[in-house]
Design a protein around this motif. Structure first.
Motif, short mmCIF file in Angstrom:
data_model
loop_
_atom_site.label_atom_id
_atom_site.label_comp_id
_atom_site.label_asym_id
_atom_site.label_seq_id
_atom_site.Cartn_x
_atom_site.Cartn_y
_atom_site.Cartn_z
N ALA A 53 0.84 -1.16 -0.22
CA ALA A 53 -0.01 -0.04 0.13
C ALA A 53 0.87 1.34 -0.03
O ALA A 53 2.04 1.04 0.29
CB ALA A 53 -1.06 0.05 1.26
N PRO A 54 0.28 2.23 -0.29
CA PRO A 54 1.14 3.63 -0.14
C PRO A 54 1.52 3.79 1.13
O PRO A 54 0.69 3.45 2.00
CB PRO A 54 0.01 4.79 -0.64
CG PRO A 54 -0.86 4.05 -1.56
CD PRO A 54 -0.97 2.76 -1.15
N SER A 55 2.67 4.18 1.59
CA SER A 55 3.17 4.48 2.92
C SER A 55 2.32 5.65 3.61
O SER A 55 2.13 5.55 5.03
CB SER A 55 4.54 4.98 2.83
OG SER A 55 4.85 6.11 2.20
N ASP A 56 1.87 6.44 2.78
CA ASP A 56 0.85 7.64 3.29
C ASP A 56 -0.73 7.18 3.46
O ASP A 56 -1.48 7.88 3.91
CB ASP A 56 1.05 8.89 2.79
CG ASP A 56 0.59 8.88 1.32
OD1 ASP A 56 0.21 7.78 0.57
OD2 ASP A 56 0.89 9.83 0.68
N ASP A 57 -0.86 5.99 3.14
CA ASP A 57 -2.22 5.29 3.04
C ASP A 57 -2.38 3.87 3.06
O ASP A 57 -2.69 3.08 2.34
CB ASP A 57 -3.00 5.88 1.79
CG ASP A 57 -4.50 5.43 1.81
OD1 ASP A 57 -4.88 5.25 2.94
OD2 ASP A 57 -5.13 5.40 0.55
N PRO A 58 -1.73 3.36 4.32
CA PRO A 58 -1.55 1.89 4.39
C PRO A 58 -2.68 1.28 4.47
O PRO A 58 -2.69 -0.11 4.27
CB PRO A 58 -0.81 1.89 5.89
CG PRO A 58 -0.99 2.97 6.51
CD PRO A 58 -1.13 4.12 5.38
N LEU A 319 10.67 0.83 9.82
CA LEU A 319 9.81 -0.02 10.42
C LEU A 319 10.18 -0.76 11.45
O LEU A 319 11.31 -1.64 11.21
CB LEU A 319 9.26 -1.08 9.17
CG LEU A 319 7.78 -1.58 9.26
CD1 LEU A 319 7.19 -2.01 7.88
CD2 LEU A 319 7.64 -2.73 9.96
N VAL A 320 9.57 -0.83 12.46
CA VAL A 320 10.25 -1.41 13.90
C VAL A 320 9.20 -2.54 14.31
O VAL A 320 7.96 -2.57 14.27
CB VAL A 320 10.10 -0.25 14.93
CG1 VAL A 320 10.66 -0.79 16.35
CG2 VAL A 320 11.03 0.86 14.43
N TRP A 321 9.90 -3.72 14.65
CA TRP A 321 9.01 -4.71 15.33
C TRP A 321 9.00 -4.48 16.74
O TRP A 321 10.12 -4.04 17.47
CB TRP A 321 9.36 -6.07 14.76
CG TRP A 321 10.72 -6.47 15.18
CD1 TRP A 321 11.76 -6.53 14.45
CD2 TRP A 321 11.29 -7.06 16.57
NE1 TRP A 321 12.88 -6.99 15.08
CE2 TRP A 321 12.47 -7.26 16.15
CE3 TRP A 321 10.71 -7.36 17.68
CZ2 TRP A 321 13.40 -7.77 17.38
CZ3 TRP A 321 11.40 -7.80 18.91
CH2 TRP A 321 12.69 -8.04 18.48
N ALA A 331 3.99 -4.03 14.70
CA ALA A 331 4.86 -3.49 14.01
C ALA A 331 4.41 -1.99 13.97
O ALA A 331 3.36 -1.51 13.87
CB ALA A 331 4.97 -4.15 12.63
N TYR A 332 5.59 -1.13 13.86
CA TYR A 332 5.28 0.35 13.91
C TYR A 332 6.08 1.11 12.77
O TYR A 332 7.18 0.63 12.34
CB TYR A 332 5.64 1.21 15.10
CG TYR A 332 4.73 0.37 16.43
CD1 TYR A 332 3.54 1.17 16.76
CD2 TYR A 332 5.23 -0.65 16.86
CE1 TYR A 332 3.10 0.84 17.96
CE2 TYR A 332 4.53 -1.11 18.17
CZ TYR A 332 3.41 -0.19 18.73
OH TYR A 332 2.95 -0.67 19.72
N THR A 340 7.31 10.55 15.24
CA THR A 340 6.26 9.89 15.44
C THR A 340 6.36 8.58 15.06
O THR A 340 7.37 7.78 14.39
CB THR A 340 5.34 10.14 14.14
OG1 THR A 340 5.75 10.25 12.86
CG2 THR A 340 5.27 11.73 14.31
N LEU A 341 5.68 7.76 16.19
CA LEU A 341 5.52 6.28 16.10
C LEU A 341 4.25 5.92 15.72
O LEU A 341 3.35 5.97 16.88
CB LEU A 341 6.23 5.60 17.37
CG LEU A 341 6.54 4.48 17.38
CD1 LEU A 341 7.65 3.93 16.55
CD2 LEU A 341 6.89 3.96 18.87
N THR A 342 3.81 5.26 14.67
CA THR A 342 2.50 4.87 14.32
C THR A 342 2.27 3.41 14.07
O THR A 342 3.00 2.77 13.42
CB THR A 342 2.13 5.52 12.88
OG1 THR A 342 2.38 6.75 12.98
CG2 THR A 342 0.67 5.34 12.69
#
Length: 650
Positions: A53-58, A319-321, A331-332, A340-342
């Motif tokens: 997906a687009p990274s700004d629209d996952p 991308l953090v697990w 995953a964040y 920011t951490l989403t």
């Protein structure tokens, strides 16, 4: 299990097998090198496929692959972010071919369209975005010829016809710099390559003692530094930087108890910015101050363990697990500039709030003084003070890792959680021969497959009994591959110790195991001979027979469950067939489960769940733990039970 412990456990809900062993909702997340896309694995019609997906629209995903039978085992982004690449085999035969899916068009193609071939990545570049180096063994199954693969056209260009070497090392220009061959001692000789010609004499010669702990770890982008993970002249593998102009080496990092395990590199220069080592738990050490600050920022916001799964070329987004240990792995997406951490996904939301149990990292001392790093999980409601010892001894499963040149580690472990929920303590032991703890620990296992390596497992059982963790008469042994072999050794060499055993794709006859190794392992066979036993000499052959459970099948007294994949290229079906036949000859009951569409382990979820349903029933019968009703799970799988179905009561 005492009445008090059983009563306490009865108040804890059973976690459904499907929630632990079924497909995750999402896994394997990555961010494209250019940062424009995110990707992940998720099921489609019950089979794990690649999505993006687009990274700004996952939340606007596209499915990019169409696997229908076996889950895709691994995928990655092309360096130029224009395509997704993945590998796939057939029925578990481990002949992995390389496939590509174009991001814009969705067009899919096989990049290595050959029969009975195993493709592997030899090299990639940070500056040459449309080409990678691949090894292909379609000419000679023993050796991988190196090709340049143009990811735009699919064209393969032969770079080096290989008739001798185990592997190669390349630099960022995709130039082969080293060829690696096994030497007579069972170690590795490393030959420099200049203008495509391999030197006649090795520049580096590594003995067998250092063979599993010494290797090249890649060049910087400009080729001025070659990193090494090296245990020569020391015990644990340390990280060194070699100046390629002068040959001078500088120590970058070391750990007194563990080998250096991984590094983070500058995305443009390739210079090491941080490193990690894992003894009981993983430690992250930053060299670069900015990377250190980012890791510290994440540490403040994430419970449990975490790591960096994927990074963009500009290193702005990670991308953090995150493994909270008693909750599902998440995953964040981390934007370093914006801080920011989403949350990107929760791997198994169905486990949210489930009674997952903490893991205890423990050190066990063997009878000859070795420290065995180990991991223990206890059943729920049995350890009110959280000290890692139940109020009364409980049944225990000794869960033995494969390899044996591998290791167990701390963190969420689905087998631990499943078995603990059913009422068992679960103990995983890094016995001698395990990797990650220095070369002395590995080499202490040489020629000790049924000797001191097994003694370590028995010592761990004694430790658990003496600590009041395990009920002596209710200990099972279970494992896959080498762990399956250890199970067979446990029931034949030490039949009085275990109440039952579960062998998954374990070899029973080391002579035939070595006769039938995959052809691409032949360049490594000397190391097998030195560490296991040499069948080419009369003494070596006699030794291998003496440590093979097959020849002691008549000693088996306790119930045995065997699981096998018919297409296993490493441990052939004959390894299980032989021990089953020998037990039948001696009138000893055995339950044998065969999967015609699996290889070295059970990768289709319906098959894995079915075997675990059988295992639950088996362990419940002989150890007294809980079991979720099998229902129709076995019927939904491809499981065949040629022997012993009557022992299961399914």
């Amino acid at each position: 299990m005492t009445t008090t412990t059983a009563d306490a456990l009865s108040t804890v809900p059973l976690i459904p097998r499907d929630h632990i062993f079924g497909n995750p909702t999402r896994s394997g997340g990555k961010i494209s090198p250019d940062g424009n896309w995110v990707s992940w694995m998720a099921p489609h019609e019950g089979v794990m496929n690649v999505w993006m997906a687009p990274s700004d629209d996952p939340e606007n995903p596209r499915r990019m692959t169409s696997a229908t039978e076996r889950p895709i085992p691994a995928y990655f982004w092309s360096p130029d972010s224009t395509s997704l690449l993945y590998i796939q085999d057939k029925g578990g035969d481990e002949n992995f071919l390389l496939y590509q899916v174009n991001v814009a068009s969705g067009e899919e193609r096989c990049l290595t369209p050959f029969e009975n071939t195993r493709a592997q990545i030899v090299g990639a570049s940070d500056t040459i975005k449309d080409t990678i180096l691949v090894g292909i063994n379609n000419r000679d199954p023993r050796f991988h010829d190196v090709h340049k693969l143009n990811l735009k056209t699919g064209e393969l260009e032969l770079v080096y016809e290989n008739n001798a070497y185990v592997g190669f090392e390349s630099d960022d220009s995709l130039t082969l710099r080293w060829a690696i061959a096994q030497n007579a001692a069972g170690g590795n000789d490393m030959f420099e390559i200049v203008d495509g010609v391999v030197a006649e004499a090795p520049r580096e010669s590594i003995g067998m003692d250092d063979a599993l702990t010494t290797s090249m770890a890649g060049y910087t982008t400009d080729g001025s530094v070659l990193y090494w993970l090296d245990s020569r002249g020391r015990d644990t593998a340390a990280l060194y930087a070699e100046d390629t102009a002068t040959g001078e080496r500088t120590l970058v990092a070391e750990h007194d108890k563990a080998d250096i395990g991984g590094t983070m590199r500058d995305m443009k220069t390739g210079v090491v910015q941080a490193w990690s080592a894992t003894y009981l738990r993983t430690e992250h050490h930053a060299i670069d101050p900015e990377i250190g600050a980012a890791l510290a920022w994440l540490r403040k916001r994430l419970d449990g363990d975490f790591g960096i799964q994927s990074r963009t070329d500009d290193d702005r987004k990670w991308l953090v697990w995150n493994d909270p240990l008693t909750a599902p792995i998440r995953a964040y997406l981390y934007d370093r500039n914006a801080e920011t951490l989403t949350e990107f996904y929760n791997t198994r939301p169905e486990l949210e709030g489930a009674p997952l149990q903490p893991m205890h990292a423990v050190e066990i001392t063997s009878r000859d003084g070795l420290t065995l790093p180990s991991f223990l999980t206890l059943p729920p409601a049995c350890d009110q003070d959280g000290d890692g010892v139940p109020t009364a001894p409980v049944p225990m499963v000794l869960l033995v890792h494969g390899g044996p040149w591998a290791r167990d580690a701390y963190g969420y472990n689905r087998a631990h959680q499943w078995l603990a929920n059913r009422g068992y303590a679960v103990l995983s032991v890094n016995f001698r021969g395990s990797t990650g703890f220095g070369k002395s620990f590995i080499n202490a296992g040489n020629l000790e497959w049924s000797g001191k390596m097994h003694d370590d497992l028995i010592d761990a059982v004694e430790w658990a009994v003496e600590k009041g963790i395990a009920a002596r008469e209710k200990v099972a042994i279970m494992g896959g591959s080498y762990g399956g072999y250890a199970t067979l050794v446990g029931l034949t060499f030490t039949p009085e110790v275990f109440a039952c055993g579960v062998d998954i794709v374990g070899p029973s006859n080391l002579e035939t195991l070595l006769e039938t190794i995959p052809p691409y392992w032949e360049p490594l066979v000397k190391q097998f001979h030195e560490r296991m036993g040499n069948p080419t000499t009369p003494e070596g052959l006699a030794f291998l027979k003496s440590i093979s459970p097959l020849y002691k099948a008549d000693k088996i007294e306790k119930p045995l469950l065997i699981g096998q994949g018919a297409n296993d290229p490493r441990v052939k079906q004959a390894e299980s067939d032989q021990i089953v036949s020998a037990m039948e000859k001696h009138g000893i009951p055995v339950t044998y489960v065969l999967f015609p569409d699996e290889g070295h382990g059970f990768h289709r979820p319906e098959n894995n769940i079915a075997f675990n349903a059988i295992t639950e029933e088996f362990l419940s019968r002989y150890l007294g733990g809980r079991a979720e009703a099998a229902g129709d799970t076995v019927a939904k799988s491809t499981a065949q039970i040629p022997n012993g179905a009557e022992h299961l009561g399914l």
